[in-house]
Design a protein around this motif. Sequence first.
Motif, PDB file in Angstrom:
ATOM      1  N   UNK A 110       0.815  -1.207   0.000  1.00  0.00           N
ATOM      2  CA  UNK A 110       0.000   0.000   0.000  1.00  0.00           C
ATOM      3  C   UNK A 110       0.846   1.254   0.000  1.00  0.00           C
ATOM      4  N   UNK A 111       1.939   1.243   0.771  1.00  0.00           N
ATOM      5  CA  UNK A 111       2.835   2.398   0.820  1.00  0.00           C
ATOM      6  C   UNK A 111       3.494   2.633  -0.533  1.00  0.00           C
ATOM      7  N   UNK A 112       3.856   1.546  -1.213  1.00  0.00           N
ATOM      8  CA  UNK A 112       4.488   1.672  -2.524  1.00  0.00           C
ATOM      9  C   UNK A 112       3.537   2.321  -3.526  1.00  0.00           C
ATOM     10  N   UNK A 113       2.309   1.808  -3.590  1.00  0.00           N
ATOM     11  CA  UNK A 113       1.354   2.360  -4.542  1.00  0.00           C
ATOM     12  C   UNK A 113       0.971   3.797  -4.195  1.00  0.00           C
ATOM     13  N   UNK A 114       0.924   4.120  -2.908  1.00  0.00           N
ATOM     14  CA  UNK A 114       0.613   5.486  -2.517  1.00  0.00           C
ATOM     15  C   UNK A 114       1.731   6.431  -2.942  1.00  0.00           C
ATOM     16  N   UNK A 115       2.978   5.973  -2.805  1.00  0.00           N
ATOM     17  CA  UNK A 115       4.111   6.795  -3.237  1.00  0.00           C
ATOM     18  C   UNK A 115       4.076   7.013  -4.754  1.00  0.00           C
ATOM     19  N   UNK A 116       3.732   5.953  -5.502  1.00  0.00           N
ATOM     20  CA  UNK A 116       3.620   6.084  -6.948  1.00  0.00           C
ATOM     21  C   UNK A 116       2.481   7.024  -7.310  1.00  0.00           C
ATOM     22  N   UNK A 117       1.371   6.903  -6.595  1.00  0.00           N
ATOM     23  CA  UNK A 117       0.214   7.762  -6.855  1.00  0.00           C
ATOM     24  C   UNK A 117       0.559   9.235  -6.620  1.00  0.00           C
ATOM     25  N   UNK A 118       1.335   9.503  -5.584  1.00  0.00           N
ATOM     26  CA  UNK A 118       1.686  10.871  -5.241  1.00  0.00           C
ATOM     27  C   UNK A 118       2.626  11.516  -6.258  1.00  0.00           C
ATOM     28  N   UNK A 119       3.226  10.721  -7.142  1.00  0.00           N
ATOM     29  CA  UNK A 119       4.089  11.315  -8.167  1.00  0.00           C
ATOM     30  C   UNK A 119       3.276  12.106  -9.186  1.00  0.00           C
ATOM     31  N   UNK A 120       1.995  11.836  -9.275  1.00  0.00           N
ATOM     32  CA  UNK A 120       1.128  12.620 -10.154  1.00  0.00           C
ATOM     33  C   UNK A 120       1.317  12.319 -11.621  1.00  0.00           C
ATOM     34  N   UNK A 121       2.096  13.134 -12.300  1.00  0.00           N
ATOM     35  CA  UNK A 121       2.258  13.005 -13.745  1.00  0.00           C
ATOM     36  C   UNK A 121       2.835  11.648 -14.124  1.00  0.00           C
ATOM     37  N   UNK A 122       3.792  11.150 -13.348  1.00  0.00           N
ATOM     38  CA  UNK A 122       4.371   9.844 -13.665  1.00  0.00           C
ATOM     39  C   UNK A 122       3.335   8.748 -13.513  1.00  0.00           C
ATOM     40  N   UNK A 123       2.445   8.853 -12.532  1.00  0.00           N
ATOM     41  CA  UNK A 123       1.342   7.901 -12.341  1.00  0.00           C
ATOM     42  C   UNK A 123       0.446   7.900 -13.583  1.00  0.00           C
ATOM     43  N   UNK A 124       0.122   9.100 -14.080  1.00  0.00           N
ATOM     44  CA  UNK A 124      -0.683   9.220 -15.298  1.00  0.00           C
ATOM     45  C   UNK A 124       0.058   8.651 -16.513  1.00  0.00           C
ATOM     46  N   UNK A 125       1.367   8.871 -16.557  1.00  0.00           N
ATOM     47  CA  UNK A 125       2.163   8.369 -17.678  1.00  0.00           C
ATOM     48  C   UNK A 125       2.154   6.848 -17.714  1.00  0.00           C
ATOM     49  N   UNK A 126       2.292   6.218 -16.559  1.00  0.00           N
ATOM     50  CA  UNK A 126       2.251   4.757 -16.512  1.00  0.00           C
ATOM     51  C   UNK A 126       0.919   4.244 -17.028  1.00  0.00           C
ATOM     52  N   UNK A 127      -0.159   4.908 -16.607  1.00  0.00           N
ATOM     53  CA  UNK A 127      -1.473   4.500 -17.086  1.00  0.00           C
ATOM     54  C   UNK A 127      -1.609   4.676 -18.581  1.00  0.00           C
ATOM     55  N   UNK A 128      -1.101   5.791 -19.099  1.00  0.00           N
ATOM     56  CA  UNK A 128      -1.175   6.041 -20.535  1.00  0.00           C
ATOM     57  C   UNK A 128      -0.408   4.986 -21.323  1.00  0.00           C
ATOM     58  N   UNK A 129       0.771   4.579 -20.812  1.00  0.00           N
ATOM     59  CA  UNK A 129       1.571   3.557 -21.485  1.00  0.00           C
ATOM     60  C   UNK A 129       0.828   2.228 -21.533  1.00  0.00           C
ATOM     61  N   UNK A 130       0.162   1.858 -20.432  1.00  0.00           N
ATOM     62  CA  UNK A 130      -0.581   0.608 -20.392  1.00  0.00           C
ATOM     63  C   UNK A 130      -1.780   0.646 -21.329  1.00  0.00           C
ATOM     64  N   UNK A 131      -2.493   1.765 -21.341  1.00  0.00           N
ATOM     65  CA  UNK A 131      -3.645   1.895 -22.230  1.00  0.00           C
ATOM     66  C   UNK A 131      -3.197   1.870 -23.691  1.00  0.00           C
ATOM     67  N   UNK A 132      -2.139   2.604 -24.001  1.00  0.00           N
ATOM     68  CA  UNK A 132      -1.629   2.633 -25.369  1.00  0.00           C
ATOM     69  C   UNK A 132      -1.227   1.243 -25.839  1.00  0.00           C
TER      70      UNK A 132
END
Length: 221
Positions: A57-79
């Motif tokens: 949970x702490x790991x995912x929360x830290x990733x979530x708090x990065x903001x733009x990088x979190x969105x970028x990871x999602x965009x890469x997976x969707x693409x």
Amino acid sequence: MPASMPDSIFVWLRSKRFLLRLTVLTRILLAAGFIPTGMVKLLGQRFTILPRSNPIGAFFEAMYQTGVFWNFMGAAQVLAGVLLLIPALAHLGALVFLPVMACIVAIVTGVGFGAGTTLVTVLMLLAVLYLLAWDYGRFRSLFTTRPFPAGPETPDLKLDPWERAGFVTFTVALFTFFGFTRSFIGAEAARVAMWIGLAAGAFTLLRFVALSFRRGRARDG
């Protein structure tokens, strides 16, 4: 000129009717598994409800708090998932998925997700490598300038209209189910989709088995 091992493997893969169906199914499963998950990140939503006191949970929360990088990871997976669903661009989808899956395997191993999750992610990475091997012909010029050796031509295997309809129905049903797991779709729609998807998958598989049996009998006869 003798064929190299990659060339021989590529020709062998492309000559098997069953492996064409396995390739289509693998693309669908990866796309359905990652597009809804990627949308969660792309829309800026949290991926898990685990508390921060939990290492995962702490790991995912830290990733979530990065903001733009979190969105970028999602965009890469969707693409990558969308590309996999487009036959002419599926090789690019597999190529995008390779670093994505390699990172996921490293994450689940390092953070300690457990043996089950690690096994699933390793199998998914192997699935991506299989898809790249299936489309080796599209990447071959990156590794060698030698002409493709003379020999039996790779057959142009295709799905018939009934199989395409079965796979499309299965894909829609699977996306509906995974959309429910990410809270994009209601439970009732997911329940109906599950049964429709199972029926479409069973129909497509049984039809392929029956046709393969008939071809085998025709050759023997």
